[in-house]
Every structure is written in structure tokens, then in C-alpha cells.
Design a protein around this motif. Structure first.
Motif, PDB file in Angstrom:
ATOM      1  N   VAL A 129       7.437  15.868  -6.284  1.00  0.00           N
ATOM      2  CA  VAL A 129       8.557  15.704  -5.351  1.00  0.00           C
ATOM      3  C   VAL A 129       9.046  17.082  -4.929  1.00  0.00           C
ATOM      4  CG1 VAL A 129       9.300  13.515  -6.378  1.00  0.00           C
ATOM      5  CG2 VAL A 129      10.262  15.670  -7.219  1.00  0.00           C
ATOM      6  N   ARG A 130       9.720  17.104  -3.774  1.00  0.00           N
ATOM      7  CA  ARG A 130      10.404  18.320  -3.344  1.00  0.00           C
ATOM      8  C   ARG A 130      11.833  18.241  -3.879  1.00  0.00           C
ATOM      9  NH1 ARG A 130       9.276  22.040   0.418  1.00  0.00           N
ATOM     10  NH2 ARG A 130       7.600  20.729   1.278  1.00  0.00           N
ATOM     11  N   LEU A 131      12.162  19.071  -4.815  1.00  0.00           N
ATOM     12  CA  LEU A 131      13.413  18.939  -5.567  1.00  0.00           C
ATOM     13  C   LEU A 131      14.526  19.792  -4.957  1.00  0.00           C
ATOM     14  CD1 LEU A 131      14.696  17.636  -8.080  1.00  0.00           C
ATOM     15  CD2 LEU A 131      14.015  19.657  -9.368  1.00  0.00           C
ATOM     16  N   VAL A 132      15.716  19.171  -4.891  1.00  0.00           N
ATOM     17  CA  VAL A 132      16.943  19.849  -4.457  1.00  0.00           C
ATOM     18  C   VAL A 132      17.901  19.846  -5.641  1.00  0.00           C
ATOM     19  CG1 VAL A 132      18.858  19.853  -2.813  1.00  0.00           C
ATOM     20  CG2 VAL A 132      16.587  19.072  -2.090  1.00  0.00           C
ATOM     21  N   GLY A 133      18.477  21.000  -5.943  1.00  0.00           N
ATOM     22  CA  GLY A 133      19.347  21.134  -7.102  1.00  0.00           C
ATOM     23  C   GLY A 133      20.699  20.478  -6.916  1.00  0.00           C
ATOM     24  N   PRO A 134      21.541  20.473  -7.959  1.00  0.00           N
ATOM     25  CA  PRO A 134      22.856  19.812  -7.894  1.00  0.00           C
ATOM     26  C   PRO A 134      23.775  20.425  -6.845  1.00  0.00           C
ATOM     27  CG  PRO A 134      22.258  20.342 -10.166  1.00  0.00           C
ATOM     28  CD  PRO A 134      21.259  21.019  -9.297  1.00  0.00           C
ATOM     29  N   SER A 135      23.638  21.734  -6.587  1.00  0.00           N
ATOM     30  CA  SER A 135      24.498  22.404  -5.613  1.00  0.00           C
ATOM     31  C   SER A 135      23.858  22.510  -4.247  1.00  0.00           C
ATOM     32  CB  SER A 135      24.846  23.810  -6.118  1.00  0.00           C
ATOM     33  OG  SER A 135      25.487  23.753  -7.381  1.00  0.00           O
ATOM     34  N   GLY A 136      22.728  21.839  -4.039  1.00  0.00           N
ATOM     35  CA  GLY A 136      22.052  21.871  -2.750  1.00  0.00           C
ATOM     36  C   GLY A 136      20.994  22.945  -2.632  1.00  0.00           C
ATOM     37  N   GLU A 137      20.734  23.677  -3.690  1.00  0.00           N
ATOM     38  CA  GLU A 137      19.733  24.735  -3.620  1.00  0.00           C
ATOM     39  C   GLU A 137      18.327  24.138  -3.677  1.00  0.00           C
ATOM     40  OE1 GLU A 137      20.722  24.137  -7.980  1.00  0.00           O
ATOM     41  OE2 GLU A 137      21.783  24.202  -6.050  1.00  0.00           O
ATOM     42  N   GLN A 138      17.399  24.798  -2.981  1.00  0.00           N
ATOM     43  CA  GLN A 138      16.013  24.337  -2.931  1.00  0.00           C
ATOM     44  C   GLN A 138      15.258  24.837  -4.159  1.00  0.00           C
ATOM     45  OE1 GLN A 138      14.589  22.329  -0.676  1.00  0.00           O
ATOM     46  NE2 GLN A 138      16.446  22.157   0.611  1.00  0.00           N
ATOM     47  N   VAL A 139      14.774  23.894  -4.980  1.00  0.00           N
ATOM     48  CA  VAL A 139      13.993  24.247  -6.158  1.00  0.00           C
ATOM     49  C   VAL A 139      12.513  24.372  -5.805  1.00  0.00           C
ATOM     50  CG1 VAL A 139      13.373  23.552  -8.503  1.00  0.00           C
ATOM     51  CG2 VAL A 139      15.693  23.136  -7.649  1.00  0.00           C
ATOM     52  N   GLY A 140      12.061  23.510  -4.875  1.00  0.00           N
ATOM     53  CA  GLY A 140      10.669  23.543  -4.448  1.00  0.00           C
ATOM     54  C   GLY A 140       9.926  22.290  -4.891  1.00  0.00           C
ATOM     55  N   ILE A 141       8.623  22.303  -4.693  1.00  0.00           N
ATOM     56  CA  ILE A 141       7.781  21.163  -5.065  1.00  0.00           C
ATOM     57  C   ILE A 141       7.434  21.276  -6.546  1.00  0.00           C
ATOM     58  CG2 ILE A 141       5.602  19.983  -4.650  1.00  0.00           C
ATOM     59  CD1 ILE A 141       5.703  21.029  -1.779  1.00  0.00           C
ATOM     60  N   VAL A 142       7.816  20.246  -7.289  1.00  0.00           N
ATOM     61  CA  VAL A 142       7.582  20.247  -8.737  1.00  0.00           C
ATOM     62  C   VAL A 142       7.005  18.887  -9.125  1.00  0.00           C
ATOM     63  CG1 VAL A 142       9.445  21.881  -9.192  1.00  0.00           C
ATOM     64  CG2 VAL A 142       9.926  19.433  -9.218  1.00  0.00           C
ATOM     65  N   PRO A 143       6.278  18.816 -10.265  1.00  0.00           N
ATOM     66  CA  PRO A 143       5.797  17.515 -10.735  1.00  0.00           C
ATOM     67  C   PRO A 143       6.973  16.599 -11.070  1.00  0.00           C
ATOM     68  CG  PRO A 143       4.648  19.304 -11.837  1.00  0.00           C
ATOM     69  CD  PRO A 143       5.773  19.914 -11.085  1.00  0.00           C
ATOM     70  N   LEU A 144       6.710  15.308 -10.986  1.00  0.00           N
ATOM     71  CA  LEU A 144       7.769  14.333 -11.247  1.00  0.00           C
ATOM     72  C   LEU A 144       8.286  14.466 -12.676  1.00  0.00           C
ATOM     73  CD1 LEU A 144       9.455  11.872 -10.379  1.00  0.00           C
ATOM     74  CD2 LEU A 144       7.552  10.407 -11.094  1.00  0.00           C
ATOM     75  N   ALA A 145       7.426  14.700 -13.614  1.00  0.00           N
ATOM     76  CA  ALA A 145       7.853  14.837 -15.006  1.00  0.00           C
ATOM     77  C   ALA A 145       8.807  16.014 -15.167  1.00  0.00           C
ATOM     78  CB  ALA A 145       6.634  15.009 -15.916  1.00  0.00           C
ATOM     79  N   LYS A 146       8.520  17.130 -14.485  1.00  0.00           N
ATOM     80  CA  LYS A 146       9.401  18.294 -14.558  1.00  0.00           C
ATOM     81  C   LYS A 146      10.765  17.978 -13.936  1.00  0.00           C
ATOM     82  CE  LYS A 146      10.534  22.628 -15.109  1.00  0.00           C
ATOM     83  NZ  LYS A 146      10.845  23.184 -16.457  1.00  0.00           N
ATOM     84  N   ALA A 147      10.767  17.236 -12.820  1.00  0.00           N
ATOM     85  CA  ALA A 147      12.024  16.874 -12.164  1.00  0.00           C
ATOM     86  C   ALA A 147      12.867  15.976 -13.068  1.00  0.00           C
ATOM     87  CB  ALA A 147      11.739  16.181 -10.832  1.00  0.00           C
ATOM     88  N   LEU A 148      12.220  15.023 -13.740  1.00  0.00           N
ATOM     89  CA  LEU A 148      12.957  14.150 -14.659  1.00  0.00           C
ATOM     90  C   LEU A 148      13.500  14.940 -15.846  1.00  0.00           C
ATOM     91  CD1 LEU A 148      10.623  10.999 -14.620  1.00  0.00           C
ATOM     92  CD2 LEU A 148      12.891  11.212 -13.599  1.00  0.00           C
ATOM     93  N   GLU A 149      12.716  15.944 -16.297  1.00  0.00           N
ATOM     94  CA  GLU A 149      13.174  16.764 -17.418  1.00  0.00           C
ATOM     95  C   GLU A 149      14.419  17.570 -17.024  1.00  0.00           C
ATOM     96  OE1 GLU A 149      11.459  20.463 -20.155  1.00  0.00           O
ATOM     97  OE2 GLU A 149      10.099  19.237 -18.941  1.00  0.00           O
ATOM     98  N   LEU A 150      14.417  18.111 -15.798  1.00  0.00           N
ATOM     99  CA  LEU A 150      15.591  18.845 -15.318  1.00  0.00           C
ATOM    100  C   LEU A 150      16.799  17.923 -15.170  1.00  0.00           C
ATOM    101  CD1 LEU A 150      13.973  21.173 -12.606  1.00  0.00           C
ATOM    102  CD2 LEU A 150      14.923  21.851 -14.822  1.00  0.00           C
TER     103      LEU A 150
END
Length: 254
Positions: free
Chosen positions: A16-37
Motif C-alpha cells: 500500500v501507499r502509506l500516509v502517516g497520522p499527520s498526513g506525511e507521505q511514508v511511501g509504498i510499504v508492504p501490508l504487513a509493515k503498514a499493519l505493524e506501524l
């Protein structure tokens, strides 16, 4: 089909292309990494753009997000103005009192920002005299010209004659004025409940002590008065008189 976005384990994509809690762009990360964050921040992973490639997900408090969205939708519905057409029916030979009553309803509708459809109903031989309806409609329009205008001129429609009045005031303005008036009345009622009984709390402490001290007697004075009252002899004391004892009546025929 559900319109709610997929969250957390319901997301079924490899990355997924992940967006942080404050709207910052994290980038494309695996789904497992996004769930871990998401677990690390104690937030939810919410899919905000499912059609993008890869889908865009954001870290957020989903429960709070749903509540704020519902409140915004509710506020938008409250401020939304719906155009309503009210209808008022009259007869060509209407009684003056009835005319005043009907005109009062028209005035109320126009003040609320609603359009009013005026219908003149003809019966029998009244259909041969349409000028009665024209005169009545124009009279009504002149009586309420400060609040509304003729949006649709009088026209014959079978046995009826129809005219539409439009308000000068927009619906949103009428709603805002009605809310302001309701708030003013509520504030006035609350102001009446707070009466002058609260003024007693504003008395000066010294004045209050002086008032209470003037009413209190000195303790020594009270003891002296009580002692003198006990030692003084009783005046005009009436002698005690024993009550007569009633003798039982003798039995008859003795």
C-alpha cells in the motif's frame, strides 16, 4: 455493497501507499509493515483510495474519524435549505375575516422563505367571471409585497386560477434569523430565572457581622437575668385548693 472503507485485516493487497497520522507521505510499504506501524501508533490502517495502484492507506483513529464525519454531515443537513412550495386555496367571494386569516398564513410562509401557490377555486356561474379571481390575486400580492413578489402571474387552469408568490428573503437567511430569535428567547428565559436572590451573597462581610451582632445578647447578661428571675419571690401566688372528692351515689331501694 458496503460503502465503508476497508480497515486493518480487511485490506487484501500485498502493498500500500502509506500516509502517516499527520498526513506525511511514508511511501509504498508492504501490508504487513503498514499493519505493524498501525499497532505501534495504536491506530487503524484505513484504505482511503481503493482504486489507486497501489491503494492509498492512512494511519488514523477510525472511530474518531467516523464520529467527525457524521457530525459534519449532520451540520451540513441542518444548514441545507429545501425549497418548499406551500399552497393556499381561496374562493372568489371570500369573507373578509377568512381573507385576513388566509393572508396571515401566506405572510408566515413568506417569512419562512417558502414559495406560496395561491389557488382560486371557481364553482358554477363563478367560472364566467374570472376577473373576480384576478382582482383577488392582485389584491393579495399587493398586501404582501413587502415580503414577496409575483413569481408566476395569475393564469386560468380549468376551474381554478393559479398564482405563485416568491419570498424576497432566502431560505437560509430565514432559517438563520429563526435560530437567532430562538437563542435570544432562550437567553431571556435564563436571565429571568437568575433573580435578585443572588444579591444577598454580595453583602459586605462587615455589614453582615454587624447585623448579626446587634441581635445577639451578651452571655453574662443572659446569666444574670436568669439568676435574678429564679431568686425573686413569686407575686400574687394563689393558694392551692384541693379538688373535692365525689362520694359514690347510694344504691336505690336501700
Amino acid at each position: 455493497m458496503s460503502t465503508e472503507p476497508r480497515i486493518n485485516d480487511r485490506i487484501r493487497v500485498p502493498e500500500v501507499r502509506l500516509v502517516g497520522p499527520s498526513g506525511e507521505q511514508v511511501g509504498i510499504v508492504p501490508l504487513a509493515k503498514a499493519l505493524e506501524l498501525a499497532q505501534e501508533y495504536d491506530l487503524d490502517l484505513v484504505e482511503v483510495a481503493a482504486t489507486a495502484r497501489p491503494p492509498v492507506c492512512k494511519l488514523m483513529d477510525y472511530g474518531k474519524f467516523k464520529y467527525e464525519s457524521a457530525m459534519k454531515a449532520r451540520e451540513a443537513r441542518k444548514n441545507q435549505a429545501h425549497t418548499v412550495i406551500k399552497e393556499m386555496k381561496l374562493r372568489p367571494k371570500i369573507d373578509p375575516h377568512d381573507y385576513d386569516t388566509k393572508k396571515g398564513h401566506v405572510v408566515r410562509f413568506l417569512k419562512q422563505g417558502d414559495k406560496v401557490k395561491i389557488t382560486i377555486m371557481f364553482r358554477g356561474r363563478e367560472q364566467s367571471r374570472p376577473e373576480l379571481g384576478f382582482r383577488l390575486l392582485h389584491r393579495l400580492a399587493e398586501d404582501v409585497q413587502d415580503l414577496g413578489f409575483i413569481e408566476s402571474s395569475p393564469k386560468q387552469d380549468g376551474r381554478n386560477m393559479i398564482m405563485v408568490l416568491g419570498p424576497h428573503k432566502k431560505k437560509t437567511e430565514a432559517m438563520a434569523e429563526a435560530r437567532a430569535l430562538a437563542d435570544a428567547r432562550k437567553a431571556e428565559r435564563l436571565g429571568r430565572t437568575a433573580g435578585p436572590e443572588d444579591d444577598a451573597a454580595e453583602l459586605d462581610a462587615e455589614e453582615l457581622d454587624a447585623e448579626l451582632g446587634a441581635e445577639e445578647l451578651d452571655a453574662d447578661t443572659v446569666d444574670a437575668v436568669e439568676t435574678e428571675a429564679l431568686d425573686a419571690p413569686a407575686e400574687d401566688e394563689a393558694p392551692e385548693v384541693e379538688a373535692p372528692v365525689e362520694q359514690p351515689a347510694a344504691p336505690q331501694g336501700a
